[in-house]
Design a protein around this motif. Structure first.
Motif, PDB file in Angstrom:
ATOM      1  N   PHE A 119      12.831 -14.803   4.147  1.00 31.93           N
ATOM      2  CA  PHE A 119      12.930 -13.539   3.406  1.00 31.93           C
ATOM      3  C   PHE A 119      11.730 -13.273   2.493  1.00 31.93           C
ATOM      4  N   ARG A 120      10.610 -13.961   2.753  1.00 31.02           N
ATOM      5  CA  ARG A 120       9.378 -13.715   1.997  1.00 31.02           C
ATOM      6  C   ARG A 120       8.238 -13.550   2.995  1.00 31.02           C
ATOM      7  N   ASN A 121       7.264 -12.742   2.620  1.00 30.66           N
ATOM      8  CA  ASN A 121       6.194 -12.480   3.576  1.00 30.66           C
ATOM      9  C   ASN A 121       4.881 -12.177   2.870  1.00 30.66           C
ATOM     10  N   ALA A 122       3.834 -11.995   3.671  1.00 30.91           N
ATOM     11  CA  ALA A 122       2.493 -11.757   3.138  1.00 30.91           C
ATOM     12  C   ALA A 122       2.406 -10.436   2.384  1.00 30.91           C
ATOM     13  N   HIS A 123       3.113  -9.419   2.844  1.00 30.18           N
ATOM     14  CA  HIS A 123       3.058  -8.122   2.160  1.00 30.18           C
ATOM     15  C   HIS A 123       3.600  -8.215   0.735  1.00 30.18           C
ATOM     16  N   GLN A 124       4.628  -9.018   0.536  1.00 29.86           N
ATOM     17  CA  GLN A 124       5.157  -9.207  -0.819  1.00 29.86           C
ATOM     18  C   GLN A 124       4.131  -9.897  -1.706  1.00 29.86           C
ATOM     19  N   ALA A 125       3.444 -10.886  -1.147  1.00 26.89           N
ATOM     20  CA  ALA A 125       2.407 -11.593  -1.911  1.00 26.89           C
ATOM     21  C   ALA A 125       1.262 -10.646  -2.257  1.00 26.89           C
ATOM     22  N   LEU A 126       0.839  -9.830  -1.289  1.00 18.93           N
ATOM     23  CA  LEU A 126      -0.240  -8.873  -1.517  1.00 18.93           C
ATOM     24  C   LEU A 126       0.149  -7.841  -2.580  1.00 18.93           C
ATOM     25  N   THR A 127       1.376  -7.379  -2.523  1.00 16.30           N
ATOM     26  CA  THR A 127       1.854  -6.405  -3.515  1.00 16.30           C
ATOM     27  C   THR A 127       1.792  -6.985  -4.920  1.00 16.30           C
ATOM     28  N   LYS A 128       2.186  -8.242  -5.050  1.00 12.67           N
ATOM     29  CA  LYS A 128       2.168  -8.885  -6.367  1.00 12.67           C
ATOM     30  C   LYS A 128       0.740  -9.066  -6.871  1.00 12.67           C
ATOM     31  N   VAL A 129      -0.176  -9.454  -5.980  1.00 11.04           N
ATOM     32  CA  VAL A 129      -1.575  -9.611  -6.381  1.00 11.04           C
ATOM     33  C   VAL A 129      -2.153  -8.269  -6.817  1.00 11.04           C
ATOM     34  N   ARG A 130      -1.836  -7.216  -6.073  1.00  6.88           N
ATOM     35  CA  ARG A 130      -2.323  -5.877  -6.439  1.00  6.88           C
ATOM     36  C   ARG A 130      -1.819  -5.476  -7.822  1.00  6.88           C
ATOM     37  N   GLU A 131      -0.535  -5.706  -8.092  1.00  4.14           N
ATOM     38  CA  GLU A 131       0.029  -5.376  -9.411  1.00  4.14           C
ATOM     39  C   GLU A 131      -0.645  -6.193 -10.513  1.00  4.14           C
ATOM     40  N   ASN A 132      -0.828  -7.478 -10.266  1.00  2.13           N
ATOM     41  CA  ASN A 132      -1.408  -8.359 -11.278  1.00  2.13           C
ATOM     42  C   ASN A 132      -2.873  -8.031 -11.547  1.00  2.13           C
ATOM     43  N   ALA A 133      -3.625  -7.680 -10.492  1.00  2.00           N
ATOM     44  CA  ALA A 133      -5.049  -7.381 -10.655  1.00  2.00           C
ATOM     45  C   ALA A 133      -5.263  -6.128 -11.491  1.00  2.00           C
ATOM     46  N   SER A 303      -8.819  11.591  -9.735  1.00  2.00           N
ATOM     47  CA  SER A 303      -7.577  11.818 -10.463  1.00  2.00           C
ATOM     48  C   SER A 303      -6.986  13.168 -10.062  1.00  2.00           C
ATOM     49  N   LYS A 304      -5.791  13.458 -10.540  1.00  4.62           N
ATOM     50  CA  LYS A 304      -5.146  14.735 -10.248  1.00  4.62           C
ATOM     51  C   LYS A 304      -5.937  15.904 -10.823  1.00  4.62           C
ATOM     52  N   HIS A 305      -6.725  15.638 -11.845  1.00  4.18           N
ATOM     53  CA  HIS A 305      -7.500  16.686 -12.518  1.00  4.18           C
ATOM     54  C   HIS A 305      -8.903  16.828 -11.936  1.00  4.18           C
ATOM     55  N   GLY A 306      -9.195  16.091 -10.862  1.00  8.01           N
ATOM     56  CA  GLY A 306     -10.490  16.231 -10.217  1.00  8.01           C
ATOM     57  C   GLY A 306     -11.571  15.341 -10.786  1.00  8.01           C
ATOM     58  N   ASP A 307     -11.199  14.404 -11.658  1.00  9.57           N
ATOM     59  CA  ASP A 307     -12.178  13.483 -12.229  1.00  9.57           C
ATOM     60  C   ASP A 307     -12.225  12.196 -11.405  1.00  9.57           C
ATOM     61  N   MET A 308     -13.429  11.619 -11.317  1.00 13.00           N
ATOM     62  CA  MET A 308     -13.577  10.358 -10.585  1.00 13.00           C
ATOM     63  C   MET A 308     -13.615   9.197 -11.559  1.00 13.00           C
ATOM     64  N   SER A 309     -12.894   8.129 -11.219  1.00 11.86           N
ATOM     65  CA  SER A 309     -12.891   6.933 -12.059  1.00 11.86           C
ATOM     66  C   SER A 309     -12.927   5.709 -11.163  1.00 11.86           C
ATOM     67  N   LEU A 310     -13.217   4.572 -11.759  1.00 12.66           N
ATOM     68  CA  LEU A 310     -13.288   3.318 -11.016  1.00 12.66           C
ATOM     69  C   LEU A 310     -11.989   2.553 -11.201  1.00 12.66           C
ATOM     70  N   GLY A 311     -11.272   2.379 -10.095  1.00  9.22           N
ATOM     71  CA  GLY A 311     -10.040   1.606 -10.128  1.00  9.22           C
ATOM     72  C   GLY A 311     -10.239   0.276  -9.418  1.00  9.22           C
ATOM     73  N   TYR A 312      -9.163  -0.489  -9.281  1.00  2.00           N
ATOM     74  CA  TYR A 312      -9.236  -1.779  -8.594  1.00  2.00           C
ATOM     75  C   TYR A 312      -8.125  -1.829  -7.563  1.00  2.00           C
ATOM     76  N   ASP A 313      -8.512  -1.892  -6.284  1.00  2.00           N
ATOM     77  CA  ASP A 313      -7.527  -1.861  -5.203  1.00  2.00           C
ATOM     78  C   ASP A 313      -8.029  -2.723  -4.047  1.00  2.00           C
ATOM     79  N   CYS A 314      -7.472  -2.518  -2.879  1.00  2.00           N
ATOM     80  CA  CYS A 314      -7.851  -3.365  -1.751  1.00  2.00           C
ATOM     81  C   CYS A 314      -7.972  -2.565  -0.471  1.00  2.00           C
ATOM     82  N   LYS A 315      -8.677  -3.131   0.483  1.00  2.00           N
ATOM     83  CA  LYS A 315      -8.791  -2.595   1.834  1.00  2.00           C
ATOM     84  C   LYS A 315      -8.954  -3.774   2.776  1.00  2.00           C
ATOM     85  N   ILE A 316      -8.858  -3.516   4.084  1.00  2.81           N
ATOM     86  CA  ILE A 316      -9.019  -4.592   5.053  1.00  2.81           C
ATOM     87  C   ILE A 316     -10.348  -5.293   4.797  1.00  2.81           C
ATOM     88  N   SER A 317     -10.340  -6.616   4.825  1.00  6.73           N
ATOM     89  CA  SER A 317     -11.552  -7.374   4.510  1.00  6.73           C
ATOM     90  C   SER A 317     -12.566  -7.268   5.634  1.00  6.73           C
TER      91      SER A 317
END
Length: 420
Positions: A119-133, A303-317
């Motif tokens: 009942f645990r998988n890689a997607h759950q681990a990735l979700t937690k890392v994304r939240e923590n980062a 952003s919703k207001h049309g401003d660009m900002s630097l966030g932290y996320d992920c994409k396929i390596s």
């Protein structure tokens, strides 16, 4: 099942039902033959006798595992990864003990451990890392050198005995740990008190137990406020500062050394999760790390207001992207395929698997991969049809025609991936 098993029970509490259930699980997982070259299909030709013999030996305590077949697979860096492939009957035997042992160990395992658990998988681990980062500015991207090769048998069995008081359970695990490796040249390599084959049915459970005491419980005791995510031996630790990261990493080097493990000096990094909201935004720091096929890195976002900002996320390596593109290239369908359906039959199961994993976590993660696939389809069109040879623009137009005419030909077309 009554026809297969008709003997009285044996001294050890291994029932006929346990062996039958384990066989069905091994059969569903498929897998290749071990040192005896016996496939699952061959095993099933004499299923009744084979299962009876295995149950009889397991339940009487007389089962000894055969050697584990070593198989080398290529890694992206040009090196080889060694896998251990048990025989079919040995995989069934391991599955019996795994299912007997796993429920009690599951009650003990840490909440932040996700790999090879029910009942645990890689997607759950990735979700937690994304939240923590997004919450913590610093990460220790921890890599253990050849973890499965260096698991200390004595320490592992000591941990197992704490949870499994049955002597027969420990006896069988000890036998599996000590089973020799059958090399490709026919030689048998004896174990020297360490290592559990990467590929064995019970190995992931034993690896989790080892790291539960080596890492999880140690972190919980010495750094209870620090969050981490572990997927087998892939570990990401989240810290509040660079100073804290370096301090924890220094302590971990000693801890793992005490447990006969080594932190890989070139693959382990302290990473800054760079984003606009973090003030001041530091420069000159490593800002990217890979985890389970994804690269976590700074990303520009609107952003919703049309401003660009630097966030932290992920994409396929890049590593995963290159691996998939190489797999497509290796099919060489542009050289031999005679029809669209041939190509679809060859690729659709692969495409479905890639989409389920990568798009299952990050929407449209496979866009770049499918762009490369479409380029190869264009190449095939130019090779296959004389009227398109040397006419790339017309070949592109023809591919678009096929896409409109047969939108369900390829799996990714059917779920909304368009030609670009």
């Amino acid at each position: 099942m009554r026809r297969i098993f008709n003997e009285k029970t044996k001294p050890l509490p291994i029932s006929k039902e346990m062996v039958w259930k384990a066989y069905k699980k091994v059969r569903s997982n498929k897998g290749s033959a071990g040192v005896d070259n016996e496939s699952i299909q061959k095993f099933e030709e004499n299923l009744s006798d084979n299962l009876y013999k295995l149950w009889n030996r397991l339940a009487s305590g007389s089962y000894f595992p055969p050697a584990v077949k070593e198989q080398e697979i290529n890694k992206d860096n040009g090196k080889k990864r060694k896998l251990g492939i048990p025989t079919v009957s040995d995989r069934i035997a391991q599955q019996v003990i795994k299912e007997y042992l796993e429920p009690r160990l599951e009650k003990e395992f840490h909440e932040s451990s996700y790999g090879y658990r029910p009942f645990r998988n890689a997607h759950q681990a990735l979700t937690k890392v994304r939240e923590n980062a997004r919450k913590y500015a610093w990460v220790i991207d921890l890599d253990i050198t050849a973890f499965f090769d260096h698991v200390d048998h004595k320490k592992l069995l000591t941990a197992l005995e704490w949870h499994a008081k049955e002597k027969w359970v420990n006896m069988y695990v000890k036998r599996w740990l000590e089973a020799p490796i059958a090399k490709a040249n026919g030689e048998l390599e004896e174990k020297k008190g360490r290592g559990t084959p990467q590929g064995g049915v019970i190995s992931p459970l034993l690896a989790n137990l080892y790291l539960h005491y080596t890492f999880d419980k140690w972190m919980a005791k010495h750094f209870p406020t620090i969050t981490f995510v572990r997927y087998a031996d892939d570990i990401v630790i989240h810290c509040v500062s660079e100073k804290q990261s370096l301090y924890v990493l220094g302590k971990l080097k000693q801890r793992l050394s005490d447990c006969n493990l080594t932190i890989h000096p070139e693959k382990t990094h302290v990473v800054y999760c760079k984003a606009s909201k973090r003030k001041p935004v530091l420069t000159g720091k490593r800002v990217k790390f890979d985890f389970l096929g994804f690269s976590f890195r700074p990303e520009s976002k609107w952003s919703k207001h049309g401003d660009m900002s630097l966030g932290y996320d992920c994409k396929i390596s890049q590593k995963s992207y290159s691996k998939i593109v190489k797999e497509i290239k290796r099919t060489r369908f542009d050289r031999w395929a005679k029809s669209w359906q041939e190509i679809a039959d060859l690729l659709n199961s692969k495409i479905r698997g890639w989409v389920q994993y990568y798009d299952g976590f990050r929407s449209r993660a496979m866009s770049k991969v499918f762009h490369r696939l479409h380029n190869r389809l264009i190449k095939w069109i130019m090779n296959r049809y004389k009227r398109f040879r040397g006419k790339k623009r017309k070949a592109i137009a023809y591919l678009k025609f096929i896409y409109r005419r047969y939108p369900y030909l390829f799996y990714h077309w059917s779920i909304g991936y368009h030609l670009v």
